[in-house]
Design an enzyme around this catalytic site. Structure first.
Site, PDB file in Angstrom:
ATOM      1  N   ASP B  23       0.841  -1.197   0.000  1.00  0.00           N
ATOM      2  CA  ASP B  23       0.000   0.000   0.000  1.00  0.00           C
ATOM      3  C   ASP B  23       0.876   1.247   0.000  1.00  0.00           C
ATOM      4  O   ASP B  23       1.803   1.345   0.819  1.00  0.00           O
ATOM      5  CB  ASP B  23      -0.847   0.055   1.284  1.00  0.00           C
ATOM      6  CG  ASP B  23      -2.095  -0.811   1.186  1.00  0.00           C
ATOM      7  OD1 ASP B  23      -2.283  -1.476   0.167  1.00  0.00           O
ATOM      8  OD2 ASP B  23      -2.878  -0.797   2.160  1.00  0.00           O
ATOM      9  N   LYS B  80      -8.150   0.734  -5.169  1.00  0.00           N
ATOM     10  CA  LYS B  80      -9.363   0.176  -4.565  1.00  0.00           C
ATOM     11  C   LYS B  80     -10.604   0.954  -4.975  1.00  0.00           C
ATOM     12  O   LYS B  80     -10.572   2.183  -5.069  1.00  0.00           O
ATOM     13  CB  LYS B  80      -9.246   0.249  -3.030  1.00  0.00           C
ATOM     14  CG  LYS B  80      -8.193  -0.675  -2.430  1.00  0.00           C
ATOM     15  CD  LYS B  80      -8.187  -0.537  -0.910  1.00  0.00           C
ATOM     16  CE  LYS B  80      -6.985  -1.198  -0.266  1.00  0.00           C
ATOM     17  NZ  LYS B  80      -7.016  -2.660  -0.346  1.00  0.00           N
ATOM     18  N   GLY B 152      -5.433  -2.885   8.587  1.00  0.00           N
ATOM     19  CA  GLY B 152      -5.122  -1.740   9.435  1.00  0.00           C
ATOM     20  C   GLY B 152      -4.997  -2.062  10.906  1.00  0.00           C
ATOM     21  O   GLY B 152      -4.999  -1.163  11.747  1.00  0.00           O
ATOM     22  N   GLY B 213      -3.307  -7.288   8.097  1.00  0.00           N
ATOM     23  CA  GLY B 213      -2.637  -7.458   9.386  1.00  0.00           C
ATOM     24  C   GLY B 213      -1.213  -7.953   9.325  1.00  0.00           C
ATOM     25  O   GLY B 213      -0.592  -8.186  10.360  1.00  0.00           O
TER      26      GLY B 213
END
Lengths: 195, 291
Positions: B23, B80, B152, B213
């Protein structure tokens, strides 16, 4: 033909697909993930598709770059597809990086644009006949370098772009023969490993 | 989408295997990711940890920002859109994104329907927390699957749960008699042909990555050993103390995910990992969005 052992660079990308092809043709395969893997004996090397920036970086950081480059220069048969062709090229027209630089051609990366430019074709490969060709964010060969004029043999052209060449011990293609149901290019490479 | 285009889209995912998709929120971060060895980047305005912190409605990123990232790197760029928001997907296709993530990280735009991804030429990746979700997304036209995990959080527990669940369901189908597959297809609410593929091949018909995660090289290697074909790292990199070093370490851990000695070395001196949130402390479970 005795049973061949083919090493497949397995740091990132579609290496499993090449291994399946080679096994189907009766060859043994080993995966190259780090320096210690190079201690094994092998008759040929496959550089698979994937991201050339990632593979090039990992080749250096995992300390395999120098030995493999040396082996290729010394005549180890090598087969590069897509990202693998980029790793072999002596020059990239739209990237300052040079990786092995053993194949005297100039290659353009992502030459057909982004994923929407990816396509499938069928075209003649010299000595084999018509084969299916899958191009994924593919490069093509813009030109043969002066040094290779006598040695580089053009094997396939699609839409006036060179997409497959052979030069001594090196076979470089812009597409992905490991993704289509046709083993003939892999067979051609195994024959190169026989000499 | 023609069958040939769908095949090409699945094949692009095959090229990403064994890699790490990171990301990024700026061209600068995209360059850091590429230099660290990312096989693709996910362009978004805010990383999941910040979306979680900020709350409110979270939408597709500004196309200008995405274009800036496309210009900054040579690797594939993903972005996204909201679940069910086919116009956001049309916009992303118009700017020639390489892969669209119809993502539960953003606020869903439709609480019943997902996007009919067969209408598009660009490929889609979708999250799934079990085999039924994965096959339903594939039936809608997704050409790549990732575990949902819990984005997140820096907590890998949900990604592990989703990957194990999918694997055990695949194993169960593999061991079934063929005449039992019809009922299984009904239970999973997917076409028989997809269940038959899983039965015959012991895997999903598309590439399956881990996501949600992942914060350390060990997390990434854990997911690979559990059968992931590659890893998405969201907040884990740019929310950590030394993004460059951590990104490069995760890339190498994915390549050599079975070499514990190397992963031990890679895990040294990485600086601070992102501050995690435990499962019990989460207010929004993003994985519950879109089933």
């Amino acid at each position: 033909m005795s049973k061949k052992t083919i090493a497949v660079l397995a740091v990132q990308g579609a290496f499993a697909e090449h291994i399946d092809r080679m096994k189907a043709l009766g060859a043994e395969c080993i995966e190259l993930r780090q320096k210690a893997d190079l201690d094994q004996e092998f008759d040929g090397l496959i550089l698979p598709g994937g991201e050339s920036t990632v593979q090039g970086k990992l080749l250096r950081e995992l300390d395999m770059f120098g030995s493999l480059q040396e082996k290729i220069k010394n005549g180890l048969p090598v087969f590069g597809t897509c990202a693998g062709l980029i790793l072999l090229a002596q020059e990239l027209s739209n990237d300052e990086h040079v990786y092995f630089g053993t194949l005297p051609v100039r290659v353009q990366r992502n030459a057909y644009g982004r994923q929407l430019g990816s396509f499938h074709a069928e075209q003649e490969v010299k000595g084999i006949g018509t084969v299916p060709m899958t191009f994924i964010r593919a490069p093509y060969i813009e030109a043969i370098e002066e040094a290779g004029e006598k040695e580089v043999e053009i094997l396939a052209v699609v839409d006036n772009r060179i997409v497959a060449v052979r030069c001594r011990n090196q076979l470089g293609v812009a597409f992905h023969p490991e993704l289509d149901a046709d083993n003939r290019i892999h067979e051609m490479f195994l024959q190169m490993c026989d000499h | 989408m023609s069958e040939e285009r769908y095949a090409l889209n699945k094949q692009l995912a095959q090229m990403l295997k064994g890699g790490v998709i990171m990301d990024v929120t700026t061209p600068e971060q995209a360059r850091i990711a590429e230099e660290a060895g990312a096989c693709a980047v996910m362009a978004l305005e805010r990383i999941p940890a910040d979306i979680r912190a900020a709350g409110g409605v979270s939408r597709m990123s500004d196309p200008k920002m995405i274009k800036g990232i496309q210009e900054a790197v040579s690797i594939p760029v993903m972005a996204k859109c909201r679940i069910g928001h086919f116009v956001e997907a049309q916009i992303l296709e118009a700017i020639e994104i390489d892969y669209i993530d119809e993502s539960e990280v953003l606020s869903p735009a439709d609480d019943v329907y997902h996007i009919n991804k067969r209408d598009f030429k660009v490929p889609f990746v979708c999250g799934a927390k079990d085999l039924g979700e994965a096959l339903r997304r594939i039936n809608e036209g997704a050409s790549m699957i990732r575990t949902k995990g819990e984005p997140g959080t820096g907590d890998v527990v949900q990604a592990v749960r989703h990957m194990r669940k999918m694997n055990s369901e695949i194993a169960k189908i593999t061991s079934m008699r063929k005449d039992e597959l019809f009922e299984e297809a009904k239970q999973l609410a997917v076409p028989y042909e997809l269940v038959e593929y899983v039965h015959d091949n012991g895997r999903l018909p598309v590439v399956n990555f881990a996501a949600g995660g992942v914060a350390t090289p060990a997390d990434a290697a854990l997911m690979m050993q559990l059968g992931a074909e590659g890893v998405f790292v969201g907040s884990g990199i740019f929310k950590s103390g030394d993004p460059k070093k951590r990104a490069a370490a995760i890339v190498k851990a994915v390549t050599n995910y079975q070499d514990s000695k190397l992963i031990a070395e890679l895990s040294e001196d990485l600086g601070e990992a992102m501050v995690g949130i435990n499962e019990q402390e989460i207010e929004i479970l993003m994985a519950e969005r879109g089933k």
